[in-house]
Motif scaffolding. Structure first.
Motif, PDB file in Angstrom:
ATOM      1  N   ASN A 159      -2.429  -3.421 -11.785  1.00  0.00           N
ATOM      2  CA  ASN A 159      -3.450  -2.087 -11.495  1.00  0.00           C
ATOM      3  C   ASN A 159      -2.797  -1.102 -10.817  1.00  0.00           C
ATOM      4  O   ASN A 159      -3.595  -0.220 -10.704  1.00  0.00           O
ATOM      5  N   GLY A 160      -1.344  -1.038 -10.551  1.00  0.00           N
ATOM      6  CA  GLY A 160      -0.875   0.120 -10.049  1.00  0.00           C
ATOM      7  C   GLY A 160      -0.861  -0.122  -8.726  1.00  0.00           C
ATOM      8  O   GLY A 160       0.011   0.716  -7.964  1.00  0.00           O
ATOM      9  N   GLY A 161      -1.182  -1.138  -7.841  1.00  0.00           N
ATOM     10  CA  GLY A 161      -1.101  -1.615  -6.677  1.00  0.00           C
ATOM     11  C   GLY A 161       0.065  -2.337  -6.315  1.00  0.00           C
ATOM     12  O   GLY A 161       0.943  -2.716  -7.191  1.00  0.00           O
ATOM     13  N   VAL A 177      -0.780   9.855   5.712  1.00  0.00           N
ATOM     14  CA  VAL A 177      -1.096   8.104   5.790  1.00  0.00           C
ATOM     15  C   VAL A 177      -2.619   7.997   5.336  1.00  0.00           C
ATOM     16  O   VAL A 177      -2.828   7.155   4.589  1.00  0.00           O
ATOM     17  N   ALA A 178      -3.492   8.883   5.563  1.00  0.00           N
ATOM     18  CA  ALA A 178      -4.954   8.812   5.455  1.00  0.00           C
ATOM     19  C   ALA A 178      -4.864   8.967   3.864  1.00  0.00           C
ATOM     20  O   ALA A 178      -5.723   8.249   3.256  1.00  0.00           O
ATOM     21  N   LYS A 179      -4.052   9.956   3.265  1.00  0.00           N
ATOM     22  CA  LYS A 179      -4.322  10.050   1.689  1.00  0.00           C
ATOM     23  C   LYS A 179      -3.649   8.830   0.963  1.00  0.00           C
ATOM     24  O   LYS A 179      -4.166   8.304   0.026  1.00  0.00           O
ATOM     25  N   ALA A 180      -2.416   8.324   1.472  1.00  0.00           N
ATOM     26  CA  ALA A 180      -2.048   7.260   1.112  1.00  0.00           C
ATOM     27  C   ALA A 180      -2.661   5.950   0.927  1.00  0.00           C
ATOM     28  O   ALA A 180      -2.870   5.156   0.124  1.00  0.00           O
ATOM     29  N   THR A 181      -3.272   6.024   2.186  1.00  0.00           N
ATOM     30  CA  THR A 181      -4.317   4.729   2.389  1.00  0.00           C
ATOM     31  C   THR A 181      -5.344   4.563   1.276  1.00  0.00           C
ATOM     32  O   THR A 181      -5.908   3.522   0.718  1.00  0.00           O
ATOM     33  N   VAL A 182      -6.065   5.854   1.197  1.00  0.00           N
ATOM     34  CA  VAL A 182      -7.029   6.048  -0.043  1.00  0.00           C
ATOM     35  C   VAL A 182      -6.540   5.741  -1.200  1.00  0.00           C
ATOM     36  O   VAL A 182      -7.159   4.926  -1.923  1.00  0.00           O
ATOM     37  N   ASN A 233      -7.902   2.769  -3.758  1.00  0.00           N
ATOM     38  CA  ASN A 233      -8.277   2.818  -5.112  1.00  0.00           C
ATOM     39  C   ASN A 233      -7.610   2.183  -6.167  1.00  0.00           C
ATOM     40  O   ASN A 233      -8.140   1.650  -7.168  1.00  0.00           O
ATOM     41  N   ALA A 234      -6.179   1.985  -5.896  1.00  0.00           N
ATOM     42  CA  ALA A 234      -5.731   1.191  -6.733  1.00  0.00           C
ATOM     43  C   ALA A 234      -5.891  -0.071  -6.612  1.00  0.00           C
ATOM     44  O   ALA A 234      -5.836  -1.155  -7.901  1.00  0.00           O
TER      45      ALA A 234
END
Length: 600
Positions: free
Chosen positions: A506-508, A582-587, A591-592
């Motif tokens: 799933n890209g994660g 970090v906040a953007k990467a966590t989101v 989502n992934a």
């Protein structure tokens, strides 16, 4: 009777012994005069075998003749009268008194003397159920001999009959010394100590040097504790090992001989008695320790190491920092541990490990050995130098407007490379095996003092295995070898393993159980880390690496969690990401995880 060959010498000694079997199938004879030694045997067919010897006594340590005798040999019968034994003279009683052995102990142990070639020698009588079966002679100058063709038994055998605790010493005088300290349950070996431990344990029938143990087996089998109080020198310790191997180390104990002065250690029981007294000898026995069994320990054996761990003597007890604050809360590097690193292709696994090694070297000066099969040496050198110097290696597009490292920085960096890293490279066409890699890594540890090993990746090794061994069994065995290497050499190992093909990715970040080969990669490692980065610019920043710590066996050095590091493509550096990133990467990561699976 008188020997017809020597006629008993000038004293007409009755030195010929004759034995005829009850069934009439054999007759043997031997003259025990030291200057004769005539012996032979005869069968019912009348054919006799005769040999001539010059000496009927044998040296204490000479077992060659004994080894050639048949197992069910007929031993010579002896008695005090035939050996012309007599009570100790005052001179010998005084000799023993100087060695702290009392007349009462000498009498109880039937220590006697013999006039041999106009010389008085001490006679230690070996008895079983009170019957004389052997005799050993000692000159005051410590020259030994024994009555030949007699049964070999332990000296003082009757004193350990039905004893639960037994003490075994190396010499007769040591046995007498133990009695002066209050221990009668003591015996001495008859033949002294070997120069070294034998390479293997022979069968009972071939074990002639220690035949006395087999002859006394019934006495020894009943003992639940056997204290080995052999001499402190190398042969004495070799004797202790030989005895323990035969008697069973699980019921053996050993003594630690005390110092007799500021520099020297007491050699044996008699020296303790003479220099320190009977109470000191009693303390030696009371403080005997369990005989060590290879591979079996008590925590006491490790108390010095545990003390150092508690006191932080080494300085790395709490792990070596990674160089990133966000990572140090989750993972630190401990010597002797195995870290398995995985991640989908092109996620930055090798780059992250290189950056980690550079940080550790900068902070604590560790050296490393690299087995990186996917990297060309020159490319690997470029990546490491960029991380060290923090400048691009080339004036190339990826460097943008950044200044290229100077020739001076380049030369200085080469010196750092050579001092910090060592390479394991397979120069043949064949794939290297894990055993080959670990042997070379061991050489690097011993020769260069390296503290870390990188094996990158698993699928570049030769994984031939027996036809009856599954891949899971093979991986388990391989990881066990790696962990033993790490622990034995106090070397941290990073092992890169790719995940299997992800059909529904799933890209994660992948799971540690997704590693190709076996779930043992996560089960047996000390630390499990997944390196992941976002590939979709619409989902979040693509220059951020997500370091997923998925297993930490040692709670002292970390915990499960995620750290986010910004990657500088120009210099290859990793830095702690700022809060917004970090906040953007966590989101993006969340989502992934919710996204529908897609074929990888």
């Amino acid at each position: 009777m008188i020997c017809p060959m020597c006629n008993g010498g000038s004293t007409e000694e009755q030195s010929l012994s004759v034995f005829i079997r009850m069934d009439g199938k054999d007759a043997v004879w031997q003259c025990f005069r030291s200057n004769c030694g005539w012996k032979g045997n005869v069968k019912p067919d009348g054919v006799s075998k005769i040999s001539q010897a010059k000496n009927g006594t044998e040296c204490e340590t000479d077992q060659d003749g004994e080894a050639n005798l048949p197992v069910n040999k007929v031993y010579r019968k002896i008695c005090e009268e035939d050996l012309h034994l007599e009570p100790l003279c005052d001179e010998l009683v005084t000799y023993f008194s100087e060695r702290m052995i009392s007349p009462e102990t000498l009498r109880r142990n039937s220590v006697m003397q013999r006039n041999w070639s106009n010389k008085i020698v001490i006679a230690f009588t070996y008895r079983r159920d009170g019957v004389l079966v052997g005799c050993k002679y000692r000159e005051v100058s410590k020259k030994f001999s024994q009555e030949a063709n007699t049964e070999k038994i332990l000296y003082g055998l009757d004193d350990i009959k039905r004893a639960r605790d037994i003490i075994i010493v190396e010499g007769e005088i040591d046995k007498l010394s133990m009695e002066e300290a209050g221990y009668r349950n003591c015996v001495s070996v008859p033949d002294g100590a070997p120069p070294q431990v034998s390479s293997k344990l022979p069968d009972k029938e071939q074990d002639k040097k220690y035949q006395y143990l087999w002859n006394c087996k019934d006495y020894l089998d009943s003992a639940s504790r056997i204290i080995l109080a052999t001499d402190a020198d190398h042969p004495g310790q070799a004797l202790a090992e030989e005895l323990a191997r035969r008697l069973g180390k699980e019921r053996c104990w050993r003594v630690n001989w005390p110092k007799k002065n500021e520099t020297d250690i007491c050699k044996d029981a008699n020296e303790v008695l003479m220099f320190l007294g009977p109470q000191a000898l009693k303390k030696v026995i009371d403080n005997a320790e369990l005989y060590p069994i290879r591979g079996l320990f008590s925590f006491k054996d490790f108390f010095p190491e545990i003390d150092n761990y508690y006191l932080g003597i080494r300085g790395d007890e709490l792990g070596v920092p990674t160089g990133w604050n966000s990572m140090d809360e989750l993972y630190k590097v401990v010597p002797g541990e195995l870290t398995v690193v995985t991640g989908v292709p092109n996620s930055g696994k090798s780059e992250w490990i290189d950056a980690l090694l550079c940080n550790i070297n900068d902070q604590v000066g560790w050296k490393f050995v690299l087995c990186s099969m996917e990297n060309k040496v020159r490319e690997h050198a470029r990546k490491l130098l960029e991380k060290r110097i923090k400048k691009p290696f080339f004036d190339a597009r990826y460097g943008g407007s950044a200044e290229r490292m100077s020739i001076e920085e380049f030369e200085e960096g080469k010196q750092w490379l050579n001092e910090t890293f060592h390479l394991i490279r397979c120069e043949d066409d064949c794939l290297p095996s894990i055993n080959w890699v670990l042997e070379l890594a061991k050489a690097a540890v011993l020769r260069y003092g390296v503290r870390g090993l990188v094996i990158d990746p698993y699928n570049e090794l030769d994984h031939q295995r027996p036809s009856n061994q599954t891949e899971t069994e093979y991986v388990s065995q391989m990881l066990t070898k790696i962990k033993r290497f790490a622990q034995h050499h106090s070397c941290h190992v990073w092992f890169v393993a790719h995940p299997r093909q992800l059909h529904n990715w799933n890209g994660g970040p992948p799971n540690m159980y997704d590693i190709s080969g076996s779930a043992h990669f996560i089960n047996k490692c000390d630390n499990g880390i997944v390196i992941h980065r976002n590939r979709d610019p619409n989902s979040g920043p693509v220059d951020v690496v997500q370091v997923c710590v998925r297993k930490v066996r040692n709670k002292v050095i970390g915990q499960i969690g995620d750290a986010f590091l910004s990657y500088d493509r120009v210099s290859g550096e990793f830095r702690d990401a700022d809060k917004d990133t970090v906040a953007k990467a966590t989101v993006a990561a969340a989502n992934a995880a919710k996204a529908p699976h897609r074929k990888g």
